[in-house]
Design a protein around this motif. Sequence first.
Motif, short mmCIF file in Angstrom:
data_model
loop_
_atom_site.label_atom_id
_atom_site.label_comp_id
_atom_site.label_asym_id
_atom_site.label_seq_id
_atom_site.Cartn_x
_atom_site.Cartn_y
_atom_site.Cartn_z
N LEU A 158 0.79 -1.23 0.00
CA LEU A 158 0.00 0.00 0.00
C LEU A 158 0.82 1.28 0.00
O LEU A 158 0.26 2.37 -0.07
CB LEU A 158 -0.93 0.01 1.22
CG LEU A 158 -1.90 -1.17 1.32
CD1 LEU A 158 -2.66 -1.13 2.63
CD2 LEU A 158 -2.85 -1.19 0.14
N ALA A 159 2.14 1.17 0.12
CA ALA A 159 3.05 2.33 0.18
C ALA A 159 2.67 3.26 1.32
O ALA A 159 2.65 4.47 1.18
CB ALA A 159 3.07 3.07 -1.16
N LEU A 160 2.38 2.68 2.49
CA LEU A 160 2.09 3.44 3.70
C LEU A 160 3.14 3.12 4.76
O LEU A 160 3.54 1.97 4.90
CB LEU A 160 0.72 3.05 4.27
CG LEU A 160 -0.51 3.52 3.54
CD1 LEU A 160 -1.76 2.87 4.13
CD2 LEU A 160 -0.63 5.02 3.60
N ALA A 161 3.56 4.13 5.47
CA ALA A 161 4.46 3.91 6.61
C ALA A 161 3.59 3.69 7.85
O ALA A 161 2.95 4.62 8.33
CB ALA A 161 5.39 5.10 6.80
N LEU A 162 3.54 2.46 8.34
CA LEU A 162 2.75 2.12 9.53
C LEU A 162 3.68 2.18 10.72
O LEU A 162 4.54 1.33 10.91
CB LEU A 162 2.13 0.74 9.39
CG LEU A 162 1.24 0.26 10.53
CD1 LEU A 162 0.05 1.20 10.69
CD2 LEU A 162 0.75 -1.14 10.26
N THR A 163 3.55 3.23 11.53
CA THR A 163 4.41 3.44 12.69
C THR A 163 3.69 2.93 13.93
O THR A 163 2.58 3.35 14.23
CB THR A 163 4.73 4.95 12.85
OG1 THR A 163 5.35 5.41 11.65
CG2 THR A 163 5.67 5.17 14.02
N ILE A 164 4.35 2.03 14.64
CA ILE A 164 3.78 1.43 15.84
C ILE A 164 4.18 2.26 17.06
O ILE A 164 5.36 2.50 17.29
CB ILE A 164 4.26 -0.03 16.00
CG1 ILE A 164 3.95 -0.84 14.75
CG2 ILE A 164 3.66 -0.65 17.24
CD1 ILE A 164 2.48 -0.95 14.40
N VAL A 165 3.21 2.68 17.85
CA VAL A 165 3.45 3.41 19.10
C VAL A 165 3.37 2.39 20.22
O VAL A 165 2.28 1.91 20.56
CB VAL A 165 2.42 4.53 19.31
CG1 VAL A 165 2.68 5.26 20.61
CG2 VAL A 165 2.43 5.49 18.14
N LYS A 166 4.53 2.03 20.77
CA LYS A 166 4.57 1.00 21.81
C LYS A 166 4.69 1.61 23.19
O LYS A 166 5.29 2.66 23.37
CB LYS A 166 5.75 0.06 21.57
CG LYS A 166 5.57 -0.82 20.38
CD LYS A 166 6.65 -1.87 20.32
CE LYS A 166 6.39 -2.80 19.15
NZ LYS A 166 7.38 -3.85 19.07
N ARG A 167 4.15 0.92 24.14
CA ARG A 167 4.26 1.31 25.54
C ARG A 167 5.62 0.85 26.05
O ARG A 167 6.00 -0.30 25.86
CB ARG A 167 3.15 0.63 26.33
CG ARG A 167 3.14 0.95 27.78
CD ARG A 167 2.03 0.13 28.46
NE ARG A 167 2.17 0.19 29.87
CZ ARG A 167 1.62 1.12 30.63
NH1 ARG A 167 0.88 2.04 30.09
NH2 ARG A 167 1.79 1.12 31.93
#
Length: 133
Positions: A49-58
Amino acid sequence: MIVTAASVSDRDAGADLLRALRERHHALRLVWADGGYTGWLVTFAAGVLALALTIVKRPDDITGFTVLPRRWVVERTFAWLIRARRLARDYETRTDSAEAMTWWAATIPATRRLARGGAPAPRRLKQTNPAPA
């Protein structure tokens, strides 16, 4: 927004949501998500999809409540939605009905903001009890 049954995993629903998001918003490049969306979904979003999926981790070393970057936006939105009494309990038995009620609840803060000309809601001051006379 997609409402799914509880038996559908976050990653599977996330893939469907990201596909729909990409179809509607071609200029979108960055999406934030929580730790439930790690793994193959990150590579799928980037490669297909050409998306940057950034994970916000605890952070592992923090106990109790802590405000996480970008995650507060989601929590705030959930708080706005739950103010609609219909969403306070699971009254809906069909996912399309639940999705419709969620869209309906989302229009409430949106129309209030439009009525104010795009300005955010005014801050409410705490009321203090007047001193007894």
